[in-house]
Design a protein around this motif. Sequence first.
Motif, PDB file in Angstrom:
ATOM      1  N   GLY A  11       1.142   4.215 -15.434  1.00  0.00           N
ATOM      2  CA  GLY A  11       2.155   3.167 -15.359  1.00  0.00           C
ATOM      3  C   GLY A  11       2.491   2.788 -13.931  1.00  0.00           C
ATOM      4  N   ILE A  12       2.625   3.774 -13.070  1.00  0.00           N
ATOM      5  CA  ILE A  12       2.929   3.509 -11.661  1.00  0.00           C
ATOM      6  C   ILE A  12       1.768   2.778 -10.993  1.00  0.00           C
ATOM      7  CG2 ILE A  12       3.285   4.590  -9.397  1.00  0.00           C
ATOM      8  CD1 ILE A  12       4.888   6.797 -10.911  1.00  0.00           C
ATOM      9  N   GLU A  13       0.547   3.262 -11.237  1.00  0.00           N
ATOM     10  CA  GLU A  13      -0.613   2.591 -10.633  1.00  0.00           C
ATOM     11  C   GLU A  13      -0.739   1.147 -11.113  1.00  0.00           C
ATOM     12  OE1 GLU A  13      -4.080   5.407  -9.252  1.00  0.00           O
ATOM     13  OE2 GLU A  13      -3.734   5.654 -11.418  1.00  0.00           O
ATOM     14  N   ASP A  14      -0.529   0.907 -12.399  1.00  0.00           N
ATOM     15  CA  ASP A  14      -0.600  -0.457 -12.927  1.00  0.00           C
ATOM     16  C   ASP A  14       0.447  -1.355 -12.279  1.00  0.00           C
ATOM     17  OD1 ASP A  14      -2.668   0.337 -14.602  1.00  0.00           O
ATOM     18  OD2 ASP A  14      -1.416   0.427 -16.414  1.00  0.00           O
ATOM     19  N   LYS A  44       0.035  -4.643  -9.179  1.00  0.00           N
ATOM     20  CA  LYS A  44       0.585  -6.007  -9.179  1.00  0.00           C
ATOM     21  C   LYS A  44       1.047  -6.422  -7.791  1.00  0.00           C
ATOM     22  CE  LYS A  44       2.237  -5.607 -13.926  1.00  0.00           C
ATOM     23  NZ  LYS A  44       3.452  -5.499 -14.774  1.00  0.00           N
ATOM     24  N   PHE A  45       1.379  -5.440  -6.937  1.00  0.00           N
ATOM     25  CA  PHE A  45       1.764  -5.693  -5.552  1.00  0.00           C
ATOM     26  C   PHE A  45       0.531  -5.755  -4.651  1.00  0.00           C
ATOM     27  CE2 PHE A  45       5.747  -4.308  -7.207  1.00  0.00           C
ATOM     28  CZ  PHE A  45       6.743  -4.745  -6.349  1.00  0.00           C
ATOM     29  N   GLY A  46      -0.652  -5.618  -5.261  1.00  0.00           N
ATOM     30  CA  GLY A  46      -1.890  -5.588  -4.486  1.00  0.00           C
ATOM     31  C   GLY A  46      -2.116  -4.239  -3.833  1.00  0.00           C
ATOM     32  N   MET A  47      -1.481  -3.203  -4.349  1.00  0.00           N
ATOM     33  CA  MET A  47      -1.582  -1.875  -3.738  1.00  0.00           C
ATOM     34  C   MET A  47      -2.420  -0.945  -4.591  1.00  0.00           C
ATOM     35  SD  MET A  47       2.356  -1.368  -2.539  1.00  0.00           S
ATOM     36  CE  MET A  47       1.975   0.058  -1.541  1.00  0.00           C
ATOM     37  N   ARG A  48      -3.258  -0.190  -3.930  1.00  0.00           N
ATOM     38  CA  ARG A  48      -4.028   0.884  -4.551  1.00  0.00           C
ATOM     39  C   ARG A  48      -3.777   2.139  -3.734  1.00  0.00           C
ATOM     40  NH1 ARG A  48      -7.874  -0.939  -8.172  1.00  0.00           N
ATOM     41  NH2 ARG A  48      -8.304  -3.158  -8.054  1.00  0.00           N
ATOM     42  N   PRO A  49      -3.753   3.291  -4.388  1.00  0.00           N
ATOM     43  CA  PRO A  49      -3.516   4.515  -3.609  1.00  0.00           C
ATOM     44  C   PRO A  49      -4.654   4.780  -2.628  1.00  0.00           C
ATOM     45  CG  PRO A  49      -3.995   5.050  -5.913  1.00  0.00           C
ATOM     46  CD  PRO A  49      -3.920   3.566  -5.818  1.00  0.00           C
ATOM     47  N   ASP A  84      -0.966   8.679  -2.947  1.00  0.00           N
ATOM     48  CA  ASP A  84      -0.605   8.354  -1.565  1.00  0.00           C
ATOM     49  C   ASP A  84      -0.828   6.865  -1.335  1.00  0.00           C
ATOM     50  OD1 ASP A  84      -0.293   8.053   1.156  1.00  0.00           O
ATOM     51  OD2 ASP A  84      -1.619   9.713   1.696  1.00  0.00           O
ATOM     52  N   TYR A  85       0.261   6.141  -1.172  1.00  0.00           N
ATOM     53  CA  TYR A  85       0.211   4.709  -0.877  1.00  0.00           C
ATOM     54  C   TYR A  85       0.540   4.439   0.588  1.00  0.00           C
ATOM     55  CZ  TYR A  85      -0.114   3.564  -5.838  1.00  0.00           C
ATOM     56  OH  TYR A  85      -0.536   3.449  -7.141  1.00  0.00           O
TER      57      TYR A  85
END
Length: 151
Positions: free
Chosen positions: A58-61, A65-70, A85-86
């Motif tokens: 859920g957090i990764e999904d 949406k913010f264009g962020m991947r760990p 780790d972001y």
Amino acid sequence: MTATEHSIEVVRAAARAASDKLAQDLIALDVSDRLAITDIFFIASASTERQVNAIVDGIEDELHKFGMRPVRREGRSGGRWVLLDYADIVVHVQHEEDRIFYALERLYADCPVVDLQLDAADPSRMKDSESAVGSTEEDTADSGREGVEAK
């Protein structure tokens, strides 16, 4: 030095996503004064490995949406303690037993708590021993977890 507005916005989105997956004991600590590598530690827990992984998904999904991947992901296969780790924020989703044992909040007890702006009636803030079934409205309203309250 304090956490950036961007980091606070991201951790609030992560908290909402974790809350939607019924994560427990949500807390965000501004560690920017103590650690040069990140602004915020976000910590959440769950009672099963399966739920830990659902919270992580859920957090990764949501952050995608913010264009962020760990930048880094650790512990996914075990489902006991998953670290995402972001860079600006580091997410720790732990099985409740591991959370008690490692007690990250105690290690960073002198760090300010970030207000996650979650609704007080949010199910993630309920005590483990309580449920909405069989409790009064007053009991449910007073069931917020320590450390989650805005400081």
